[in-house]
Design a protein around this motif. Structure first.
Motif, PDB file in Angstrom:
ATOM      1  N   ALA A   1       0.828  -1.214   0.000  1.00 40.82           N
ATOM      2  CA  ALA A   1       0.000   0.000   0.000  1.00 40.82           C
ATOM      3  C   ALA A   1       0.857   1.257   0.000  1.00 40.82           C
ATOM      4  CB  ALA A   1      -0.928  -0.014   1.218  1.00 40.82           C
ATOM      5  N   LEU A   2       1.949   1.245   0.780  1.00 40.21           N
ATOM      6  CA  LEU A   2       2.833   2.411   0.824  1.00 40.21           C
ATOM      7  C   LEU A   2       3.521   2.633  -0.516  1.00 40.21           C
ATOM      8  CD1 LEU A   2       4.471   2.013   4.345  1.00 40.21           C
ATOM      9  CD2 LEU A   2       2.640   3.558   3.662  1.00 40.21           C
ATOM     10  N   ILE A   3       3.968   1.542  -1.131  1.00 36.54           N
ATOM     11  CA  ILE A   3       4.583   1.648  -2.461  1.00 36.54           C
ATOM     12  C   ILE A   3       3.574   2.209  -3.448  1.00 36.54           C
ATOM     13  CG2 ILE A   3       5.512   0.311  -4.396  1.00 36.54           C
ATOM     14  CD1 ILE A   3       6.755  -1.569  -2.314  1.00 36.54           C
ATOM     15  N   GLY A   4       2.313   1.763  -3.326  1.00 36.29           N
ATOM     16  CA  GLY A   4       1.270   2.293  -4.200  1.00 36.29           C
ATOM     17  C   GLY A   4       1.076   3.787  -4.003  1.00 36.29           C
ATOM     18  N   CYS A   5       1.145   4.237  -2.745  1.00 38.73           N
ATOM     19  CA  CYS A   5       1.007   5.669  -2.467  1.00 38.73           C
ATOM     20  C   CYS A   5       2.145   6.463  -3.100  1.00 38.73           C
ATOM     21  CB  CYS A   5       0.984   5.909  -0.955  1.00 38.73           C
ATOM     22  SG  CYS A   5      -0.510   5.337  -0.132  1.00 38.73           S
ATOM     23  N   VAL A   6       3.375   5.946  -2.993  1.00 36.56           N
ATOM     24  CA  VAL A   6       4.533   6.633  -3.573  1.00 36.56           C
ATOM     25  C   VAL A   6       4.409   6.681  -5.093  1.00 36.56           C
ATOM     26  CG1 VAL A   6       7.031   6.530  -3.893  1.00 36.56           C
ATOM     27  CG2 VAL A   6       6.045   6.034  -1.655  1.00 36.56           C
ATOM     28  N   GLU A   7       4.038   5.576  -5.686  1.00 37.67           N
ATOM     29  CA  GLU A   7       3.896   5.535  -7.149  1.00 37.67           C
ATOM     30  C   GLU A   7       2.787   6.469  -7.620  1.00 37.67           C
ATOM     31  OE1 GLU A   7       3.293   1.420  -7.936  1.00 37.67           O
ATOM     32  OE2 GLU A   7       5.456   0.978  -8.083  1.00 37.67           O
ATOM     33  N   LYS A   8       1.686   6.522  -6.862  1.00 40.35           N
ATOM     34  CA  LYS A   8       0.596   7.434  -7.219  1.00 40.35           C
ATOM     35  C   LYS A   8       1.066   8.881  -7.126  1.00 40.35           C
ATOM     36  CE  LYS A   8      -4.085   8.788  -5.908  1.00 40.35           C
ATOM     37  NZ  LYS A   8      -5.194   8.590  -4.934  1.00 40.35           N
ATOM     38  N   GLY A   9       1.814   9.207  -6.068  1.00 40.86           N
ATOM     39  CA  GLY A   9       2.346  10.563  -5.931  1.00 40.86           C
ATOM     40  C   GLY A   9       3.292  10.917  -7.059  1.00 40.86           C
ATOM     41  N   ARG A  10       4.140   9.949  -7.458  1.00 37.99           N
ATOM     42  CA  ARG A  10       5.061  10.188  -8.573  1.00 37.99           C
ATOM     43  C   ARG A  10       4.297  10.444  -9.859  1.00 37.99           C
ATOM     44  NH1 ARG A  10       7.601   4.917 -10.526  1.00 37.99           N
ATOM     45  NH2 ARG A  10       5.407   4.794 -11.207  1.00 37.99           N
ATOM     46  N   ASP A  11       3.266   9.638 -10.127  1.00 34.97           N
ATOM     47  CA  ASP A  11       2.482   9.792 -11.357  1.00 34.97           C
ATOM     48  C   ASP A  11       1.752  11.131 -11.373  1.00 34.97           C
ATOM     49  OD1 ASP A  11       3.357   7.295 -12.093  1.00 34.97           O
ATOM     50  OD2 ASP A  11       1.525   6.253 -11.476  1.00 34.97           O
ATOM     51  N   GLU A  12       1.199  11.523 -10.220  1.00 36.99           N
ATOM     52  CA  GLU A  12       0.499  12.813 -10.160  1.00 36.99           C
ATOM     53  C   GLU A  12       1.475  13.970 -10.345  1.00 36.99           C
ATOM     54  OE1 GLU A  12      -1.517  12.737  -6.446  1.00 36.99           O
ATOM     55  OE2 GLU A  12      -3.202  11.529  -7.195  1.00 36.99           O
ATOM     56  N   PHE A  13       2.682  13.844  -9.798  1.00 36.40           N
ATOM     57  CA  PHE A  13       3.699  14.876  -9.987  1.00 36.40           C
ATOM     58  C   PHE A  13       4.075  14.987 -11.462  1.00 36.40           C
ATOM     59  CE2 PHE A  13       8.280  15.653 -10.552  1.00 36.40           C
ATOM     60  CZ  PHE A  13       8.338  16.980 -10.143  1.00 36.40           C
ATOM     61  N   ASN A  14       4.327  13.859 -12.113  1.00 39.64           N
ATOM     62  CA  ASN A  14       4.674  13.868 -13.536  1.00 39.64           C
ATOM     63  C   ASN A  14       3.553  14.475 -14.372  1.00 39.64           C
ATOM     64  OD1 ASN A  14       7.102  12.638 -12.940  1.00 39.64           O
ATOM     65  ND2 ASN A  14       6.416  10.580 -13.486  1.00 39.64           N
ATOM     66  N   GLN A  15       2.306  14.136 -14.029  1.00 39.10           N
ATOM     67  CA  GLN A  15       1.169  14.667 -14.776  1.00 39.10           C
ATOM     68  C   GLN A  15       1.071  16.182 -14.608  1.00 39.10           C
ATOM     69  OE1 GLN A  15      -2.548  12.852 -13.740  1.00 39.10           O
ATOM     70  NE2 GLN A  15      -3.766  14.184 -15.050  1.00 39.10           N
ATOM     71  N   THR A  16       1.318  16.668 -13.388  1.00 33.81           N
ATOM     72  CA  THR A  16       1.274  18.108 -13.146  1.00 33.81           C
ATOM     73  C   THR A  16       2.331  18.832 -13.966  1.00 33.81           C
ATOM     74  OG1 THR A  16       0.457  17.777 -10.886  1.00 33.81           O
ATOM     75  CG2 THR A  16       1.464  19.906 -11.387  1.00 33.81           C
ATOM     76  N   VAL A  17       3.547  18.303 -13.995  1.00 33.69           N
ATOM     77  CA  VAL A  17       4.624  18.916 -14.771  1.00 33.69           C
ATOM     78  C   VAL A  17       4.279  18.910 -16.253  1.00 33.69           C
ATOM     79  CG1 VAL A  17       7.028  18.682 -15.480  1.00 33.69           C
ATOM     80  CG2 VAL A  17       6.395  18.362 -13.073  1.00 33.69           C
ATOM     81  N   GLN A  18       3.767  17.799 -16.765  1.00 30.74           N
ATOM     82  CA  GLN A  18       3.416  17.699 -18.177  1.00 30.74           C
ATOM     83  C   GLN A  18       2.299  18.674 -18.537  1.00 30.74           C
ATOM     84  OE1 GLN A  18       4.914  16.056 -20.553  1.00 30.74           O
ATOM     85  NE2 GLN A  18       6.407  15.078 -19.179  1.00 30.74           N
TER      86      GLN A  18
END
Length: 447
Positions: free
Chosen positions: A130-147
Motif C-alpha cells: 500500500a505504501l509503495i502504491g502511495c509513492v507511485e501514485k504521488g510520482r504519477d500525479e507529480f509527472n502529470q502536473t509537470v506535463q
C-alpha cells in the motif's frame, strides 16, 4: 480485541508435572507453580526437596498454600477452554486424576507461532504494498502536473505565434493593396479606396510579449506534502492496530507503599498516587525512594511482554515508565537506560524520553493517558498516546538482566497546579482473553 488461541491458554495454565490445567495450584519459593497433589507426590519420591523445573534445592519442605489468584484464573480457564480428557496411568498402573494432552493439540501449539509469523509477514506485505502504491501514485500525479504545465506553456506560445502570423498576413495584404492602388490612374477610385486603407489593421505591442518557461517551484514540495499526508493517515492506521495488539498484554499492577516516597499519597486500591505536599514519618526501608517522589508497583516482570496504562490528565509534570530492580532509590541519579530507567518525562519544557542525551519529542496536545509496552526478551520499551491511539516513542535494543517494575512519579504538588494524581488503568485485564495472552507469554509475574 482479538481472542487468544485457546490451546495456548491450556499450555500456560498447565502444571508441568501432569500437563493438565492447575488443580489447587501452589507456588514454590522459586516462583514456579504446580498442582498441590503433583508437587506433594513428587517430593514424596525424592531424597531432596527441589523444584522440578529449575532444580533449586530447598533445605526444608515448604508448607505449601494454595495460590488463590492463580486458582481462580485456572477455574475460569476450565470453564472456557475445552480440555480433551484422556486417561493416563502412573507407575502404579492406576488411572491418573489428570488427562494427557493429545498429540494433535501439542502440534497445534507448536505450529501456532509459525502461523503468527506468517500472518505478520502477510500483513506487513500488505502495508508495504500500500505504501509503495502511495509513492507511485504521488510520482504519477507529480509527472502529470509537470506535463500539464509544459503543455499549457507550449499552447500559449503556439497561440501567440498564430496571432503574430495573422498580423503579418494582414499587414502584407494591406501593403500589397496599397502598392497596387498606387499604380491606378482612376483618381476617384483611388480616393474611395484609400479611405479604407489609410488605417493599418490593429496589432499587438509585441515588445512586451514574452513566453516564459513553466515554473515548477513548489510543485514537488506540494506533491511530497500530499504524500506525507497520505502516509500520516496510513501511519495512524498502523498505530491504532499496533496499540490494539500491545493492549492484549495488559497486566494487573498495584502501587507498592513500601517503595513510595514519604510525600506521596496512595489510594487504598493502589491505583492512584499524588504528592501530598507533607512529609510523613514512615520507616526508611531499603525499598523506599528518599530523593525523588517516586513509587514502584508490587509486581515485577522478568520475561515476556507486558503493558499498562497511566492517566496523566490535568497534570503539569510527571515521570513514568519502567525501572530495573537495582536502581538507586536513595540519592540523586541520572534518569537513563544506563542507570536503569526507561521513562518519559513531562514538564513545562516539553516531553522527552530520558536518555544521554535526552530525546526531545513532539508535545502532543491533550495528552491524557500514556500506554507503556515492554517486550523483555526483545529489549523493547514503547510509549503510546492512548486517546489519540498513536505511537509516541520506542527504545529498542535494550538489555534487561533483572526484574523490571512499572515506575510512576507524580512530581511535586506545586501549590495545587500539579495536584492531580497519576492513575493506573483500573482494568485488571481487558477480559479473560487478555489473561490468557498474559500467561501465554510466560511473564515472570511476582504476586
Amino acid at each position: 480485541m482479538a481472542c487468544a488461541n485457546t490451546s495456548w491458554s491450556e499450555e500456560n495454565f498447565s502444571c508441568s508435572l501432569c500437563l493438565d490445567v492447575f488443580n489447587s495450584p501452589v507456588t514454590t519459593a522459586c516462583g514456579h507453580n504446580f498442582c498441590r497433589t503433583c508437587i506433594t507426590n513428587f517430593w514424596d519420591e525424592q531424597v531432596q526437596y527441589k523444584c522440578p523445573v529449575c532444580n533449586e534445592i530447598f533445605h526444608t519442605r515448604h508448607d505449601l498454600r494454595v495460590n488463590t489468584f492463580l486458582s481462580e484464573l485456572a477455574a475460569q480457564i476450565r470453564t472456557t477452554v475445552r480440555v480433551k480428557e484422556q486417561p493416563s496411568y502412573g507407575p502404579s498402573g492406576r488411572q491418573d486424576s489428570h488427562p494427557v494432552v493429545p498429540l494433535k493439540e501439542e502440534y497445534e501449539v507448536k505450529t501456532a507461532h509459525n502461523k503468527d509469523a506468517e500472518r505478520e509477514i502477510a500483513h506487513g506485505g500488505q502495508v508495504f504494498t500500500a505504501l509503495i502504491g502511495c509513492v507511485e501514485k504521488g510520482r504519477d500525479e507529480f509527472n502529470q502536473t509537470v506535463q500539464e504545465k509544459l503543455k499549457s506553456t507550449v499552447k500559449r506560445a503556439e497561440d501567440l505565434i498564430k496571432e503574430l502570423e495573422q498580423e503579418i498576413e494582414d499587414l502584407t495584404n494591406q501593403s500589397s493593396e496599397v502598392k497596387r492602388l498606387s499604380h491606378t490612374e482612376d483618381h476617384l477610385h483611388f480616393l474611395q479606396t484609400f479611405r479604407s486603407l489609410k488605417d493599418p489593421p490593429p496589432t499587438r505591442d509585441w515588445t512586451t510579449v514574452e513566453v516564459r518557461p513553466p515554473s515548477y517551484v513548489g510543485t514537488l514540495r506540494r506533491s511530497l506534502d500530499q504524500l506525507e499526508e497520505t502516509l500520516n493517515m496510513e501511519r495512524k492506521k498502523l498505530s491504532d492496530a499496533e496499540l490494539k495488539r500491545v493492549q492484549q498484554y495488559e497486566v494487573y499492577v498495584t502501587l507498592d507503599p513500601d517503595t513510595a516516597h514519604t510525600r506521596l499519597i496512595l489510594s487504598e486500591d493502589g491505583k492512584q498516587v499524588h504528592d501530598g505536599a507533607v512529609v510523613k514519618k514512615l520507616p526508611d526501608n531499603p525499598e523506599r525512594f528518599t530523593w525523588y517522589t517516586c513509587v514502584l508497583t508490587r509486581q515485577s516482570f522478568s520475561s515476556g511482554r507486558f503493558y499498562f496504562e497511566v492517566q496523566v490528565k490535568d497534570k503539569t509534570a510527571w515521570w513514568l515508565g519502567v525501572a530495573r530492580e537495582s536502581i538507586d532509590r536513595k540519592g540523586f541519579t541520572e534518569w537513563t537506560p544506563e542507570t536503569g530507567y526507561w521513562t518519559l518525562d513531562y514538564d513545562e519544557d516539553g516531553l522527552v524520553f530520558n536518555d544521554d542525551p535526552d530525546v526531545d519529542l513532539p508535545l502532543r496536545a491533550e495528552l491524557q493517558k500514556v500506554g507503556v509496552f515492554v517486550d523483555y526478551d526483545e529489549g523493547l520499551v514503547s510509549f503510546y498516546d492512548v486517546e489519540a491511539r498513536v505511537h509516541i516513542y520506542s527504545a529498542t535494543g535494550c538489555t534487561f538482566t533483572e526484574p523490571l517494575y512499572p515506575f510512576l512519579c507524580p512530581w511535586l504538588h506545586r501549590e495545587g497546579t500539579n495536584s492531580a494524581p497519576l492513575i493506573i488503568s483500573p482494568n485488571m485485564f481487558r477480559g479473560l482473553t487478555c489473561m490468557i495472552f498474559f500467561f501465554n507469554n510466560s511473564i515472570g509475574f511476582n504476586f
